[in-house]
Design an enzyme around this catalytic site. Structure first.
Site, PDB file in Angstrom:
ATOM      1  N   LEU A   1       0.285   3.407  -6.159  1.00 19.10           N
ATOM      2  CA  LEU A   1      -1.633   3.704  -6.213  1.00 19.10           C
ATOM      3  C   LEU A   1      -1.892   3.591  -5.575  1.00 19.10           C
ATOM      4  O   LEU A   1      -2.901   4.019  -5.059  1.00 19.10           O
ATOM      5  CB  LEU A   1      -1.462   2.203  -7.026  1.00 19.10           C
ATOM      6  CG  LEU A   1      -1.591   2.745  -8.576  1.00 19.10           C
ATOM      7  CD1 LEU A   1      -1.481   1.668  -9.658  1.00 19.10           C
ATOM      8  CD2 LEU A   1      -1.888   4.138  -9.322  1.00 19.10           C
TER       9      LEU A   1
ATOM     10  N   ASP B   1       1.852  -2.765   4.879  1.00 14.15           N
ATOM     11  CA  ASP B   1       2.975  -2.853   4.049  1.00 14.15           C
ATOM     12  C   ASP B   1       4.555  -3.345   4.309  1.00 14.15           C
ATOM     13  O   ASP B   1       3.670  -3.629   5.901  1.00 14.15           O
ATOM     14  CB  ASP B   1       3.758  -1.461   3.352  1.00 14.15           C
ATOM     15  CG  ASP B   1       4.218  -1.770   1.515  1.00 14.15           C
ATOM     16  OD1 ASP B   1       5.538  -2.230   2.141  1.00 14.15           O
ATOM     17  OD2 ASP B   1       4.049  -1.013   1.130  1.00 14.15           O
TER      18      ASP B   1
ATOM     19  N   LYS C   1       3.263 -11.354 -14.592  1.00 13.70           N
ATOM     20  CA  LYS C   1       1.895 -10.407 -14.710  1.00 13.70           C
ATOM     21  C   LYS C   1       0.931 -10.727 -15.491  1.00 13.70           C
ATOM     22  O   LYS C   1      -0.199 -11.582 -15.023  1.00 13.70           O
ATOM     23  CB  LYS C   1       2.062  -8.876 -15.256  1.00 13.70           C
ATOM     24  CG  LYS C   1       2.210  -7.914 -14.005  1.00 13.70           C
ATOM     25  CD  LYS C   1       1.141  -7.653 -12.816  1.00 13.70           C
ATOM     26  CE  LYS C   1       2.002  -6.749 -12.170  1.00 13.70           C
ATOM     27  NZ  LYS C   1       0.802  -6.967 -10.692  1.00 13.70           N
TER      28      LYS C   1
ATOM     29  N   TYR D   1       9.282  -8.696 -14.452  1.00 15.93           N
ATOM     30  CA  TYR D   1       7.691  -7.743 -14.561  1.00 15.93           C
ATOM     31  C   TYR D   1       6.954  -8.196 -14.996  1.00 15.93           C
ATOM     32  O   TYR D   1       5.272  -8.650 -14.994  1.00 15.93           O
ATOM     33  CB  TYR D   1       7.777  -6.643 -14.366  1.00 15.93           C
ATOM     34  CG  TYR D   1       7.070  -6.439 -13.640  1.00 15.93           C
ATOM     35  CD1 TYR D   1       5.951  -6.269 -12.922  1.00 15.93           C
ATOM     36  CD2 TYR D   1       6.638  -4.835 -15.092  1.00 15.93           C
ATOM     37  CE1 TYR D   1       5.068  -4.960 -12.419  1.00 15.93           C
ATOM     38  CE2 TYR D   1       6.197  -4.117 -14.770  1.00 15.93           C
ATOM     39  CZ  TYR D   1       5.261  -3.643 -13.616  1.00 15.93           C
ATOM     40  OH  TYR D   1       4.217  -3.116 -12.613  1.00 15.93           O
TER      41      TYR D   1
ATOM     42  N   ILE E   1       1.418   5.169 -15.068  1.00 12.38           N
ATOM     43  CA  ILE E   1       0.765   6.047 -14.245  1.00 12.38           C
ATOM     44  C   ILE E   1       1.919   6.784 -13.717  1.00 12.38           C
ATOM     45  O   ILE E   1       2.732   6.777 -13.203  1.00 12.38           O
ATOM     46  CB  ILE E   1      -0.625   5.012 -13.094  1.00 12.38           C
ATOM     47  CG1 ILE E   1      -0.690   3.668 -13.515  1.00 12.38           C
ATOM     48  CG2 ILE E   1      -0.711   5.446 -12.584  1.00 12.38           C
ATOM     49  CD1 ILE E   1      -1.629   3.826 -14.553  1.00 12.38           C
TER      50      ILE E   1
ATOM     51  N   GLY F   1       1.297  -1.431  -0.072  1.00 10.43           N
ATOM     52  CA  GLY F   1       0.179  -0.251   0.122  1.00 10.43           C
ATOM     53  C   GLY F   1       0.877   0.667  -0.431  1.00 10.43           C
ATOM     54  O   GLY F   1       0.031   1.962  -0.045  1.00 10.43           O
TER      55      GLY F   1
END
Length: 363
Positions: A57, A78, A189, A185, A215, A53
């Protein structure tokens, strides 16, 4: 090695694996079940846990969800110590996703019904430490999936532009196509997408996933992602009037402002299950190159200068990613619509960074 218990039945001893290794639950959930509001009624607020967290984001998502569901209904977690303003903004707990027992205790004790799983090592950082990325991004995901399925949670796991590879369609990339990424990575995903969908069809897990583009947020520092140049440029433009970019000038990538990203995440989680034609969606907003971004910044900061010092690893990663997303299914199924294009993005980011710079100078 998982331990085995021995049970005596009559004159014989039988080995019994723990429930976690036998399956998700003693009951079998049919694949065609309706999972909407499976773990809470429509009149109740969900009890939310956000892992990882303190990343880009998590804090923003917690703020959005707390406004929607109440401060105490959303727990940020976290393995790092949170800054004071985050710690005092709502519930925060230590949670290591590699510790399955602790994760399970949190879900049970806090009566969690929604789980947002943001713990992950990003693209460039993951390439520098593949073994750690494998542990966090893959082993950690397995723990999350098992806990979520066992306790009938609604689970959100973000995917990414990095889930595509050099053989994927690039302009645009559709929801369903060849992926074959070449970073740990990206591989992790794709693994998350497929495992989540498998758990949905096999165990009835209410799994939901969005493939995020790059983002952009004023509230976070770059965290090792290939698209992070589009965050750093605003820091440097307001503080120094110049920026050194580690990608080539004409590298086009899809991007999204954080407010759009967080709203998309909440919208897909609240969408009725029957409206979802798939469990993993592309979600998009804008697409630009470093040069186009710099030209827009110049409209606000006339003295701004950009130079290029290309990082070969990050450039190779970017060249393997799509230039645009096809997110027509998200727009059709649950009404996705972005608010921020490039001019609105640049104006917003420079205003926010300009305010921060003025506050710093005044103090």
């Amino acid at each position: 090695m998982p331990f085995m218990r021995m049970l005596r039945r009559g004159c014989c001893w039988t080995s019994v694996l723990p429930v976690r290794f036998l399956g998700i639950s003693p009951r079998q959930i049919p694949a065609d079940a309706n999972f909407h509001s499976a773990s809470f009624s429509d009149t109740d607020h969900p009890r939310v846990l956000i892992t990882g967290g303190l990343g880009q984001l998590g804090v923003g998502l917690a703020n959005l969800l707390r406004k929607r569901f109440g401060k105490d209904s959303v727990i940020l977690s976290d393995i790092k110590k949170p800054p004071d303003h985050v710690f005092h903004s709502g519930p925060f707990i230590y949670s290591d996703i590699l510790d399955y027992k602790s994760l399970r205790e949190i879900v049970v004790n806090k009566r969690i019904t929604w789980l947002f799983h943001y713990s992950a090592l990003l693209s460039a950082v993951g390439e520098a430490n593949v073994s750690l990325a494998r542990a966090v991004n893959i082993t950690g995901l397995h723990n999350i999936l098992d806990v979520a399925a066992e306790h009938s949670l609604r689970l959100f796991v973000p995917s990414t532009i990095g889930a595509f590879g050099p053989t994927s369609p690039r302009n645009p990339a559709p929801d369903l196509c060849i992926q074959r990424p070449r970073t740990i990575y990206g591989v992790s995903k794709v693994h998350a997408e497929l495992m989540g969908e498998y758990y949905h069809y096999r165990y009835g897990l209410d799994f939901r996933c969005l493939r995020y583009p790059g983002i952009i947020s004023a509230d976070s520092q770059p965290g090792g992602g290939t698209t992070d140049y589009a965050v750093q440029i605003f820091h440097d433009a307001t503080k120094h009037g110049k920026f050194e970019c580690n990608l080539e000038a004409h590298t086009r990538l899809p991007m999204m402002y954080i407010d759009d990203c967080l709203r998309a995440t909440l919208e897909v989680m609240e969408a009725p299950a029957e409206s979802l034609s798939m469990r993993t969606y592309n979600v998009g907003a804008m697409s630009f190159t470093p040069e186009e971004l710099a030209q827009e910044v110049l409209k606000h900061v006339p003295e701004f200068q950009i130079t290029y010092n290309v990082d070969a690893i990050r450039q190779a990663i970017a060249d393997s990613w799509p230039m645009n997303f096809d997110d027509s299914n998200a727009r059709k199924d649950w009404g996705w619509k972005h608010d921020f294009d490039l001019p609105e993005l640049v104006t917003t980011m420079l205003n926010l960074h300009g305010s921060e710079a003025r506050v710093a100078q005044a103090s």
